[in-house]
Design an enzyme around this catalytic site. Structure first.
Site, PDB file in Angstrom:
ATOM      1  N   GLU A  89      39.298  27.223 -22.580  1.00 19.24           N
ATOM      2  CA  GLU A  89      38.420  26.103 -22.219  1.00 19.24           C
ATOM      3  C   GLU A  89      39.174  24.779 -22.216  1.00 19.24           C
ATOM      4  O   GLU A  89      38.923  23.904 -21.378  1.00 19.24           O
ATOM      5  CB  GLU A  89      37.221  26.030 -23.166  1.00 19.24           C
ATOM      6  CG  GLU A  89      36.279  27.238 -23.100  1.00 19.24           C
ATOM      7  CD  GLU A  89      35.746  27.535 -21.703  1.00 19.24           C
ATOM      8  OE1 GLU A  89      35.686  26.610 -20.870  1.00 19.24           O
ATOM      9  OE2 GLU A  89      35.423  28.707 -21.448  1.00 19.24           O
TER      10      GLU A  89
ATOM     11  N   HIS B  88      40.865  24.212 -19.001  1.00 16.91           N
ATOM     12  CA  HIS B  88      40.001  23.550 -17.999  1.00 16.91           C
ATOM     13  C   HIS B  88      39.932  22.047 -18.247  1.00 16.91           C
ATOM     14  O   HIS B  88      39.996  21.244 -17.324  1.00 16.91           O
ATOM     15  CB  HIS B  88      38.565  24.090 -18.079  1.00 16.91           C
ATOM     16  CG  HIS B  88      38.378  25.467 -17.528  1.00 16.91           C
ATOM     17  ND1 HIS B  88      38.800  25.834 -16.280  1.00 16.91           N
ATOM     18  CD2 HIS B  88      37.779  26.563 -18.074  1.00 16.91           C
ATOM     19  CE1 HIS B  88      38.467  27.112 -16.070  1.00 16.91           C
ATOM     20  NE2 HIS B  88      37.858  27.574 -17.142  1.00 16.91           N
TER      21      HIS B  88
ATOM     22  N   HIS C  27      40.529  28.577 -12.894  1.00 12.35           N
ATOM     23  CA  HIS C  27      40.750  30.007 -13.104  1.00 12.35           C
ATOM     24  C   HIS C  27      41.803  30.511 -12.118  1.00 12.35           C
ATOM     25  O   HIS C  27      41.822  30.088 -10.962  1.00 12.35           O
ATOM     26  CB  HIS C  27      39.444  30.787 -12.899  1.00 12.35           C
ATOM     27  CG  HIS C  27      38.438  30.522 -13.958  1.00 12.35           C
ATOM     28  ND1 HIS C  27      37.120  30.243 -13.684  1.00 12.35           N
ATOM     29  CD2 HIS C  27      38.551  30.504 -15.311  1.00 12.35           C
ATOM     30  CE1 HIS C  27      36.468  30.060 -14.816  1.00 12.35           C
ATOM     31  NE2 HIS C  27      37.309  30.202 -15.814  1.00 12.35           N
TER      32      HIS C  27
END
Ligand code: ZN
Ligand code: CA
Length: 382
Positions: free
Chosen positions: A216, A219, A225
């Site tokens: 996470e 990100h 992804h």
């Protein structure tokens, strides 16, 4: 009829427990668009040559709990910080499991994560913000946990701190994050379900080693992804082979799709925690770039190194002197003590019988946390 109902119940239970949303960041993004809260235009990725500079990211962990299980231990939180520090500095022990094929692609991000050492008022603080909530479970990828008015807790100075909300998430969602520029600051940060935060060796979940946090936060520093948009190479990295769809579980090597061998051990795929081991050089460059441009306020001051003396949360045990230089005296006998640094590393695990003068001259100067009888003490080494 009853028989049929039982079967239906069983099937729905089976389906709901089998479906794991390894990460809901893509779904969250769509949800933001539906709510008109999405600011993002795909940012041009600028590649910075890696300079081997180590940046320190100040973290505040908000633990939202409605029951004792959700109020995870300090040790779990330290273990998450430690996992991040290993994974973002190529010091994770399972890095050796990267196949020869991909070893030259491994990238060192060079970020260290530390728990902020003062609260918004400038008071001494452990970096762990525990807040009781009336909400027993938060909806998968809404933002209720980010607002005190909705049973959550407001973000702390999101430009200067990485906010991580730990709470119970519905829908088998493990976590989700905001990418730079996606949202207004009050929504910015990372949300992780309490069961998948940190290392929990007592859990038989395949997501019990803190890699949801590693993923996470990837990100949060602008990583997509590796499989996003199928074989399109949308993630902007030539050194992450295209992937047709996410990989679950722990597949044997090699797996192939899009005419290439899949890098299933990349932190930005969906494999089990024990089966992901690496970022690539390109991913590291994207993250360093995201930090130095969109998130540069995170490094503008180092909120983890502030030295505040005379601070002990609980004074039932005497630790002195504080700050200390080489010898720290702890007024206890026949007790085990644990000591952590602000990077989540366990630096001491010792049973004290009679001699309670500890020679800690080998430790670097800085702030430390000592756990005695489930209480936490902060101590400073000069
Ligand atoms: Zn994700
Ligand atoms: Ca790629």
């Amino acid at each position: 009829m009853r028989f049929l109902l039982n079967i239906l119940f069983f099937l729905s239970y089976f389906i709901s427990s089998a479906q794991i949303n390894r990460c809901s960041t893509d779904e969250y993004r769509n949800n933001l668009k539906d709510r008109g809260l999405y600011n993002y235009h795909k940012q041009e990725i600028v590649y910075n040559k890696l300079l081997n500079v180590n940046y320190t990211i100040p973290v505040v962990v908000h633990v939202l709990y409605n029951n004792n299980n959700q109020n995870i231990s300090d040790e779990r939180i330290f273990s998450q910080i430690q996992t991040l520090n290993e994974d973002y500095n190529m010091s994770n022990l399972d890095l050796i499991n990267v196949p020869l094929e991909f070893q030259s692609n491994i990238g060192n991000v060079g970020f260290s994560f530390c728990l902020v050492q003062q609260d918004l008022q400038g008071n001494p603080f452990t970096g762990i913000n525990r807040v009781y909530t009336e909400v027993d479970i938060f909806q998968g990828f809404t933002d209720d946990m980010k607002f005190s008015s909705q049973g959550g807790v407001d973000a702390w100075d999101p430009l200067n701190y990485l906010n991580i909300w730990v709470c119970d998430l519905s829908g088998n969602t493990l976590g989700f994050a905001t990418m730079p520029g996606d949202v207004d600051p009050e929504l910015d940060g990372v949300v992780i379900d309490y069961e998948y935060f940190g290392v929990d060796l007592s859990s038989d979940s395949p997501y019990n080693l803190g890699r949801t946090g590693t993923h996470e936060i990837g990100h949060y520093f602008n990583l997509e992804h590796t499989f996003y948009a199928g074989c399109s190479d949308w993630d902007g990295c030539d050194d992450t082979p295209s992937l047709s769809s996410p990989t679950y579980g722990c597949p044997a090597f090699p797996q192939e799709s899009c005419q290439s061998i899949n890098m299933t051990m990349n932190y930005m795929d969906y494999t089990n925690d024990a089966c992901m081991h690496m970022f690539t050089i390109c991913q590291a460059e994207i993250m360093v770039n995201a930090l130095s441009t969109y998130r540069s306020d995170l490094i503008s001051d180092n909120d983890c190194s502030i030295k505040l003396i005379d601070y002990v949360e609980d004074k039932s045990v005497n630790l002195y002197p504080n700050p200390f230089s080489d010898i720290l005296t702890i007024d206890i006998q026949n007790e085990n003590i644990l000591m952590y640094d602000i990077y989540g590393r366990n630096v001491l695990n010792q049973y004290i019988e009679n001699d309670n003068n500890l020679n800690l001259s080998y430790l670097p100067s800085g702030n430390y946390f000592i756990f005695i009888k489930n209480k936490i003490y902060k101590i400073i080494k000069n």
